[in-house]
Each structure stands twice: as structure tokens, then as C-alpha cells.
Write a protein that holds these residues in place. Structure first.
Motif, PDB file in Angstrom:
ATOM      1  N   LEU A   1      13.825 -15.298 -71.217  1.00 39.77           N
ATOM      2  CA  LEU A   1      12.728 -15.342 -70.397  1.00 39.77           C
ATOM      3  C   LEU A   1      11.448 -15.829 -70.853  1.00 39.77           C
ATOM      4  CD1 LEU A   1      11.901 -15.147 -67.398  1.00 39.77           C
ATOM      5  CD2 LEU A   1      11.327 -12.634 -67.898  1.00 39.77           C
ATOM      6  N   PHE A   2      10.930 -15.543 -72.098  1.00 37.13           N
ATOM      7  CA  PHE A   2      10.001 -15.844 -72.779  1.00 37.13           C
ATOM      8  C   PHE A   2      10.100 -17.211 -72.872  1.00 37.13           C
ATOM      9  CE2 PHE A   2       8.000 -17.129 -76.815  1.00 37.13           C
ATOM     10  CZ  PHE A   2       6.800 -16.883 -76.666  1.00 37.13           C
ATOM     11  N   LYS A   3      11.251 -17.691 -73.642  1.00 42.35           N
ATOM     12  CA  LYS A   3      11.330 -19.219 -73.731  1.00 42.35           C
ATOM     13  C   LYS A   3      11.457 -20.020 -72.462  1.00 42.35           C
ATOM     14  CE  LYS A   3      13.683 -18.970 -78.358  1.00 42.35           C
ATOM     15  NZ  LYS A   3      14.599 -19.541 -79.159  1.00 42.35           N
ATOM     16  N   VAL A   4      12.232 -19.482 -71.395  1.00 41.18           N
ATOM     17  CA  VAL A   4      12.463 -20.256 -70.239  1.00 41.18           C
ATOM     18  C   VAL A   4      10.956 -20.339 -69.621  1.00 41.18           C
ATOM     19  CG1 VAL A   4      12.967 -19.763 -67.588  1.00 41.18           C
ATOM     20  CG2 VAL A   4      14.761 -19.528 -69.480  1.00 41.18           C
ATOM     21  N   LYS A   5      10.009 -19.457 -69.525  1.00 43.24           N
ATOM     22  CA  LYS A   5       8.614 -19.477 -68.852  1.00 43.24           C
ATOM     23  C   LYS A   5       8.002 -20.669 -69.602  1.00 43.24           C
ATOM     24  CE  LYS A   5       6.809 -16.048 -67.430  1.00 43.24           C
ATOM     25  NZ  LYS A   5       6.486 -14.333 -66.969  1.00 43.24           N
ATOM     26  N   ASN A   6       8.125 -20.503 -71.008  1.00 44.46           N
ATOM     27  CA  ASN A   6       7.403 -21.428 -71.969  1.00 44.46           C
ATOM     28  C   ASN A   6       7.680 -22.830 -71.765  1.00 44.46           C
ATOM     29  OD1 ASN A   6       4.911 -20.441 -73.612  1.00 44.46           O
ATOM     30  ND2 ASN A   6       6.613 -18.716 -73.612  1.00 44.46           N
ATOM     31  N   VAL A   7       9.063 -23.157 -71.642  1.00 44.46           N
ATOM     32  CA  VAL A   7       9.505 -24.655 -71.508  1.00 44.46           C
ATOM     33  C   VAL A   7       9.318 -25.125 -70.202  1.00 44.46           C
ATOM     34  CG1 VAL A   7      11.897 -24.208 -71.123  1.00 44.46           C
ATOM     35  CG2 VAL A   7      11.404 -26.120 -72.270  1.00 44.46           C
ATOM     36  N   MET A   8       9.418 -24.277 -69.102  1.00 41.29           N
ATOM     37  CA  MET A   8       9.090 -24.755 -67.758  1.00 41.29           C
ATOM     38  C   MET A   8       7.509 -25.210 -67.781  1.00 41.29           C
ATOM     39  SD  MET A   8      11.024 -22.808 -64.898  1.00 41.29           S
ATOM     40  CE  MET A   8      10.551 -23.973 -63.847  1.00 41.29           C
ATOM     41  N   LYS A   9       6.624 -24.123 -68.200  1.00 42.03           N
ATOM     42  CA  LYS A   9       5.331 -24.468 -68.168  1.00 42.03           C
ATOM     43  C   LYS A   9       4.754 -25.601 -69.007  1.00 42.03           C
ATOM     44  CE  LYS A   9       0.890 -22.034 -69.700  1.00 42.03           C
ATOM     45  NZ  LYS A   9       0.561 -22.541 -70.808  1.00 42.03           N
ATOM     46  N   TYR A  10       5.575 -25.825 -70.134  1.00 42.72           N
ATOM     47  CA  TYR A  10       5.200 -27.397 -71.014  1.00 42.72           C
ATOM     48  C   TYR A  10       5.850 -28.232 -70.181  1.00 42.72           C
ATOM     49  CZ  TYR A  10       5.858 -30.560 -74.767  1.00 42.72           C
ATOM     50  OH  TYR A  10       5.548 -31.516 -75.835  1.00 42.72           O
ATOM     51  N   ALA A  11       6.992 -28.260 -69.641  1.00 38.04           N
ATOM     52  CA  ALA A  11       7.395 -29.490 -68.849  1.00 38.04           C
ATOM     53  C   ALA A  11       6.367 -29.742 -67.570  1.00 38.04           C
ATOM     54  CB  ALA A  11       8.933 -29.269 -68.527  1.00 38.04           C
ATOM     55  N   TYR A  12       5.961 -28.799 -66.858  1.00 35.27           N
ATOM     56  CA  TYR A  12       5.135 -28.955 -65.729  1.00 35.27           C
ATOM     57  C   TYR A  12       3.920 -29.750 -66.529  1.00 35.27           C
ATOM     58  CZ  TYR A  12       2.718 -27.984 -61.434  1.00 35.27           C
ATOM     59  OH  TYR A  12       1.843 -27.966 -60.374  1.00 35.27           O
ATOM     60  N   GLU A  13       3.318 -29.231 -67.576  1.00 33.56           N
ATOM     61  CA  GLU A  13       2.106 -29.908 -67.946  1.00 33.56           C
ATOM     62  C   GLU A  13       2.120 -31.350 -68.660  1.00 33.56           C
ATOM     63  OE1 GLU A  13       0.857 -26.957 -70.768  1.00 33.56           O
ATOM     64  OE2 GLU A  13      -0.064 -25.317 -68.962  1.00 33.56           O
ATOM     65  N   HIS A  14       3.372 -31.707 -69.160  1.00 34.81           N
ATOM     66  CA  HIS A  14       3.411 -32.825 -69.784  1.00 34.81           C
ATOM     67  C   HIS A  14       4.363 -33.853 -69.169  1.00 34.81           C
ATOM     68  CE1 HIS A  14       2.132 -29.942 -72.870  1.00 34.81           C
ATOM     69  NE2 HIS A  14       1.562 -30.934 -73.471  1.00 34.81           N
ATOM     70  N   SER A  15       5.406 -33.476 -68.260  1.00 39.13           N
ATOM     71  CA  SER A  15       6.233 -34.311 -67.998  1.00 39.13           C
ATOM     72  C   SER A  15       6.122 -34.750 -66.453  1.00 39.13           C
ATOM     73  CB  SER A  15       7.758 -33.671 -68.014  1.00 39.13           C
ATOM     74  OG  SER A  15       8.663 -34.270 -67.216  1.00 39.13           O
ATOM     75  N   GLY A  16       5.970 -36.138 -66.149  1.00 39.49           N
ATOM     76  CA  GLY A  16       5.711 -36.575 -64.884  1.00 39.49           C
ATOM     77  C   GLY A  16       7.135 -36.432 -64.047  1.00 39.49           C
ATOM     78  N   PHE A  17       7.975 -36.685 -64.723  1.00 40.42           N
ATOM     79  CA  PHE A  17       9.366 -36.354 -64.203  1.00 40.42           C
ATOM     80  C   PHE A  17       9.366 -34.954 -63.300  1.00 40.42           C
ATOM     81  CE2 PHE A  17      13.753 -34.814 -64.078  1.00 40.42           C
ATOM     82  CZ  PHE A  17      14.602 -35.813 -63.448  1.00 40.42           C
ATOM     83  N   TYR A  18       9.253 -34.113 -64.263  1.00 38.60           N
ATOM     84  CA  TYR A  18       9.109 -32.350 -63.726  1.00 38.60           C
ATOM     85  C   TYR A  18       8.125 -32.312 -62.615  1.00 38.60           C
ATOM     86  CZ  TYR A  18      13.566 -31.367 -65.710  1.00 38.60           C
ATOM     87  OH  TYR A  18      14.929 -31.644 -66.377  1.00 38.60           O
ATOM     88  N   GLN A  19       6.850 -33.043 -62.982  1.00 38.09           N
ATOM     89  CA  GLN A  19       5.598 -32.580 -62.083  1.00 38.09           C
ATOM     90  C   GLN A  19       6.201 -32.952 -60.685  1.00 38.09           C
ATOM     91  OE1 GLN A  19       2.682 -34.940 -64.048  1.00 38.09           O
ATOM     92  NE2 GLN A  19       2.245 -33.217 -65.617  1.00 38.09           N
ATOM     93  N   ARG A  20       6.800 -34.286 -60.573  1.00 38.42           N
ATOM     94  CA  ARG A  20       7.033 -34.830 -59.229  1.00 38.42           C
ATOM     95  C   ARG A  20       8.166 -33.971 -58.676  1.00 38.42           C
ATOM     96  NH1 ARG A  20       6.258 -39.235 -61.951  1.00 38.42           N
ATOM     97  NH2 ARG A  20       8.554 -39.657 -62.547  1.00 38.42           N
ATOM     98  N   LYS A  21       9.329 -33.590 -59.511  1.00 40.81           N
ATOM     99  CA  LYS A  21      10.561 -33.037 -59.090  1.00 40.81           C
ATOM    100  C   LYS A  21       9.875 -31.530 -58.404  1.00 40.81           C
ATOM    101  CE  LYS A  21      15.092 -31.282 -60.589  1.00 40.81           C
ATOM    102  NZ  LYS A  21      16.092 -31.962 -59.472  1.00 40.81           N
ATOM    103  N   TRP A  22       9.200 -30.981 -59.143  1.00 42.18           N
ATOM    104  CA  TRP A  22       8.923 -29.331 -58.635  1.00 42.18           C
ATOM    105  C   TRP A  22       7.834 -29.594 -57.595  1.00 42.18           C
ATOM    106  CZ3 TRP A  22       8.771 -27.414 -64.440  1.00 42.18           C
ATOM    107  CH2 TRP A  22      10.061 -27.215 -64.860  1.00 42.18           C
ATOM    108  N   SER A  23       6.899 -30.456 -57.658  1.00 48.52           N
ATOM    109  CA  SER A  23       5.954 -30.367 -56.328  1.00 48.52           C
ATOM    110  C   SER A  23       6.603 -30.739 -55.077  1.00 48.52           C
ATOM    111  CB  SER A  23       5.023 -31.761 -56.605  1.00 48.52           C
ATOM    112  OG  SER A  23       4.562 -31.779 -57.836  1.00 48.52           O
TER     113      SER A  23
END
Ligand code: 8LE
Length: 463
Positions: free
Chosen positions: A44-66
Motif C-alpha cells: 500500500l505504501f508503494k501503491v500510494k507513492n507510485v500513484m502520487k508520482y504518476a499524478y504529479e509527473h505523467s500527462g497521461f495519468y493526469q488526464r486519465k484520472w481527471s
């Protein structure tokens, strides 16, 4: 209790000089034998961090999740994570078209890209992946750790018998073996005449570990015998496979072990989910372990996409937990498997796929309402006396019904009628379906040095 340091640092920084003692069974005993609660907490610690990281750095995930109003702060348990939308290959391809050539999911500056790899692109445009140096080192580290679990040690010499191309399989094996401190012999595969050369090199050099695809190991054995060499002379103690079903198919596993005299280890997820060794058997060979703190694997229903309970069939969905250059979150594999949490003798806590990955949804053939995979046919063909290793399923459509002809090759002097009847009977017992069986002379079917094509679909869907 797990060391708290593991849960304080993301992306993790590993001691790249660390090695367990050669007699140690585990690389990181505290994680591999942790309680389920501790392991889940680390995941869970890693899942939360990788998601936070993707949200902050990946245009692909920012758009997909928004689009669905998802924010990483919404994920506070592994149950919450099951609600995160799945990522598909089609979406990644579209993104690569739109943001060519590398896509909008690369999260590091171009100057930090260390390696570019890709899929073969047999069905459409190739998929490109970028790896930063730190990701590459972590992949090597985790691969070494996983290879340790099936008994590889620094004294080993690994023969790499798959293409050293864009294909990440060969490179993943190479860097894992190097991080482990083993020697490597990156021979490759796929060139004309290379298999004959492999036979003579293997006799001379005597590597202790083989890496490649199961189809290729069988082809290599066939070639060796043709050249008057017993594959046991190579002296492999471990034969390690990824890329296609086979090493997890009981009769193929037995055949490989009987032919070469070493243990046969199944491994492999997908290039996109690298470190792809996160599905790998330990030395006990009870099906691949899901190394959940490296890549979090879930098995979900192929239609509803809801998580299936242990004991049931579904599609693996992968989340590599330490990738910063190009993270993928809940990546759809399109493969089929059954998972279990029953313990293995090795003492690791990870869930397992006792039958490995046995098919792809799009390679599945439905014959009179029954789903048939090539690996079921493989399990029969490879255990029958008088048959060669090669086979294909040819699918045709007779009016509205699908017909499947199983083509295989004969060796030796068994009566063909009797042989055909035995194959039919065993296929029927294994699958519940009656197949047409066609016997061909040895050497008729195509051989491969990489991944075999086992289904030839001649159905005409336009009718
Ligand atoms: C059953 C895992 C790797 C790097 O060797 C590989 O082949 O990755 P690639 O080229 O992205 O292909 C992934 C697909 O190969 C999977 O989705 C699955 O259909 C098949 N595959 C890979 N390893 C296995 C496998 N199928 N058992 C395996 N051990």
C-alpha cells in the motif's frame, strides 16, 4: 516486523552492493516471509507513492484520472485501489500516436533517459518504453533477487538464447544475472544457422543456466539430437523461461527437464510491466509466485474487471511499484490464469499462479461452447509417445460452428491410426471437445527461435 526504512523511502534506494550469503535461501527474508498484514502495508505504501508520482509527473495519468475525478489521495487501502481504472495497450498506443514518439507518460526529462526498448509491433505500431538509469538499476536488483529464489548464484554462467533486440526479455535476464554477480553469455537467437552454432558453443563452454523461450529450448534439443549431441551434455542445472506458455505446462516442463536434465523455471509478465520477473517460480516449481512488493498483481474478471477470489480464473492486471521513468498503473494483460494463496514449501508469502499463464483471451478458441487454449493441447501433445514437440491448432468455421484441427508431427514407427485415436481420446479427456487430428512427417511445421504461433485462424468473419 518489516524494517521501517522500507516504508519511509520512495522510490526505494537499494544497496546495489548487497548480496546474501550464497547459502541463504532468501535475498530479503524479512519481506519474502513477512506476515500478510506487513506485506500489504508495504504494498500500500508503494501503491500510494507510485500513484502520487504518476499524478504529479505523467500527462497521461493526469488526464486519465481527471476524467473520472480520481485523486491519489482517495486511495487509502488496497481495496480502494481496486477502483482505479485499468490501463490498456490501446490507450497507450493512442497516447504514443498523439504525443509521438515517446508518449505523455514519460516522467523524466529526455536527458535522463538511459535505455529505449519496445514491443515487436507485430499487431500495429510498436510500443516504445523509456527507462531512466535508476529504474534500470532497480530492475536489475529485483531481477537478481528473484533469480536467487530459483537457485541462481554468482558461480553460475547464464546462456541467453533469445534475441538481444528491442525485446526486453533478454536484457532483463542479462542485467539481473549481472547484478547477481553471475557470468553471462549473451548468445542471442534468431539468425540463420545460429542454433547449430549454439550446439557447438554449448558443448565447449558448458553454461549452467539457460534463458530463452520454451519453444526455442525444444528446438535447440531437436537440433542437438540431429547433430548427434545429447542435450544433457550441455550440463544446464537451471533452464529459465519467459515469453510464452510452456514452462508452466506440466508435460512441457517434464519434457524439458527430461531432455536437458536441469530444472525448468517458468517466469514472465509483460514488457510494459517490467521488472517482468515479478511472476517467477522458486526452485520448488509449484507455479509462479507473484512478487507483490515488486509488481502488485491482481487477477480480475475478464468481463466485469472486478477482482476474483483466490481459486478462480481471471486476467492478471499489473502495477510495477518502483518505476519512475514510465509508471503503469493497473495494466491489463489480456492473459488468463487462476490464482491461489495456498502456501508453497519455500516459505514465501506471495500468492501463486499454480498453472502459470495458460492463454490469452484473444487466442482462445470456443469450440461448441467450450473454451480451448493452445496450452491445453500442448499438455496432451507433449506427453504422447511417438509425437514430436511441434503442434498447431487450425481453426476453421463450418457454417456457424468452429472446427479445430490439431496438427502434430510423428516420430518413430507407431501405427498412425492407433496414434490418432490416442490423441483424440486424450484431447477429449483434457478439454471435453472432439478435435480433428492430422499427423504430419517430422519437420513439416514451422520452427521458431522465439515465440511460437500455435493458433492459425482461418475463420472468415466477413461471411
Ligand atoms: C505464458 C515477459 C517477457 C519480457 O518475456 C515478454 O514476453 O514480454 P512481452 O513481449 O511483452 O509479451 C508478453 C506476453 O507474452 C504476455 O502477455 C503473455 O501472453 C506472454 N507470456 C510471457 N511470459 C509468459 C507468457 N505466457 N507464460 C509465461 N511465462
Amino acid at each position: 516486523m518489516l524494517k521501517t526504512s522500507l516504508k519511509q523511502q520512495w522510490p526505494p534506494k537499494y544497496d546495489l552492493q548487497y548480496q546474501p550469503d550464497v547459502n541463504e535461501k532468501y535475498w530479503y527474508k524479512d519481506i519474502e516471509t513477512a506476515s500478510k498484514e506487513d506485506l500489504d502495508e508495504l504494498i500500500l505504501f508503494k501503491v500510494k507513492n507510485v500513484m502520487k508520482y504518476a499524478y504529479e509527473h505523467s500527462g497521461f495519468y493526469q488526464r486519465k484520472w481527471s476524467k473520472v475525478g480520481l485523486h491519489p489521495n482517495d486511495i487509502n487501502s488496497l481495496k480502494d485501489f481496486e477502483q482505479v481504472p485499468i490501463t490498456t495497450k490501446a490507450e497507450v498506443r493512442e497516447d504514443l500516436e498523439e504525443y509521438a514518439p515517446f508518449g505523455s507518460n514519460v516522467c523524466i526529462p529526455y536527458s535522463d533517459v538511459h535505455r529505449i526498448h519496445g514491443t515487436s509491433g507485430t499487431t500495429g505500431k510498436p510500443t516504445v518504453f523509456s527507462f531512466g538509469k535508476e529504474d534500470w538499476e532497480r530492475i536489475a536488483h529485483q531481477h537478481a533477487r528473484i533469480m536467487w529464489s530459483f537457485g541462481m548464484r554468482p558461480s553460475d554462467l547464464m546462456f541467453i538464447a533469445s534475441p538481444l533486440s528491442l525485446y526486453i526479455g533478454s536484457w532483463g535476464a542479462l542485467i539481473g544475472a549481472e547484478r547477481l554477480g553471475a557470468k553471462t553469455f549473451p548468445f542471442g537467437a534468431g539468425q540463420a544457422g545460429q542454433t547449430e552454432k549454439a550446439v557447438s558453443w554449448l558443448k565447449e563452454v558448458k553454461p549452467t543456466v539457460f534463458y530463452g523461450t520454451p519453444s526455442y529450448a525444444l528446438y535447440l534439443a531437436e537440433k542437438a539430437v540431429e547433430l548427434g549431441v545429447d542435450p544433457k551434455e550441455f550440463g544446464f542445472r537451471i533452464l529459465f523461461f519467459s515469453g510464452e506458455p510452456g514452462a508452466g505446462v506440466p508435460s512441457t516442463k517434464k519434457k524439458i527437464e527430461d531432455l536437458f536434465g536441469g530444472i525448468c523455471i517458468d517466469s514472465g509478465t509483460m514488457a510494459e510491466a517490467t521488472p517482468w520477473m515479478s511472476n517467477t517460480e522458486c526452485e520448488h516449481r509449484t507455479g509462479v509466485h507473484l512478487w507483490q512488493d515488486v509488481v502488485y498483481t491482481e487477477v480480475v474478471d475478464q468481463h466485469s474487471k472486478a477482482r476474483v477470489p483466490y481459486g478462480q480464473e481471471g486476467v492478471p492486471v499489473y502495477t510495477p511499484l518502483e518505476r519512475t521513468s514510465q509508471p503503469v498503473i493497473r495494466y491489463w494483460s489480456g492473459d488468463l490464469t487462476t490464482w491461489t494463496d495456498e502456501p508453497c514449501q519455500c516459505g514465501r508469502v506471495y500468492p501463486r499462479l499454480p498453472k502459470g499463464i495458460y492463454g490469452r483471451i484473444d487466442d482462445m478458441v470456443t469450440v461448441r461452447g467450450v473454451n480451448v487454449y493452445a496450452s491445453l493441447i500442448e499438455n496432451v501433445v507433449r506427453r504422447i509417445e511417438g509425437l514430436g514437440e511441434e503442434f498447431v491448432m487450425v481453426v476453421t468455421r463450418e457454417k456457424i460452428m468452429d472446427e479445430v484441427t490439431v496438427q502434430c508431427e510423428t516420430v518413430g514407427s507407431r501405427d498412425e491410426n492407433e496414434l490418432r485415436q490416442q490423441i483424440s481420446k486424450e484431447l477429449k479427456r483434457e478439454t471435453g471437445v472432439t478435435f480433428v487430428v492430422e499427423l504430419l512427417p517430422l519437420g513439416t511445421l514451422e520452427r521458431t527461435q522465439f515465440k511460437a504461433k500455435r493458433v492459425i485462424d482461418k475463420r472468415n468473419f466477413k461471411e
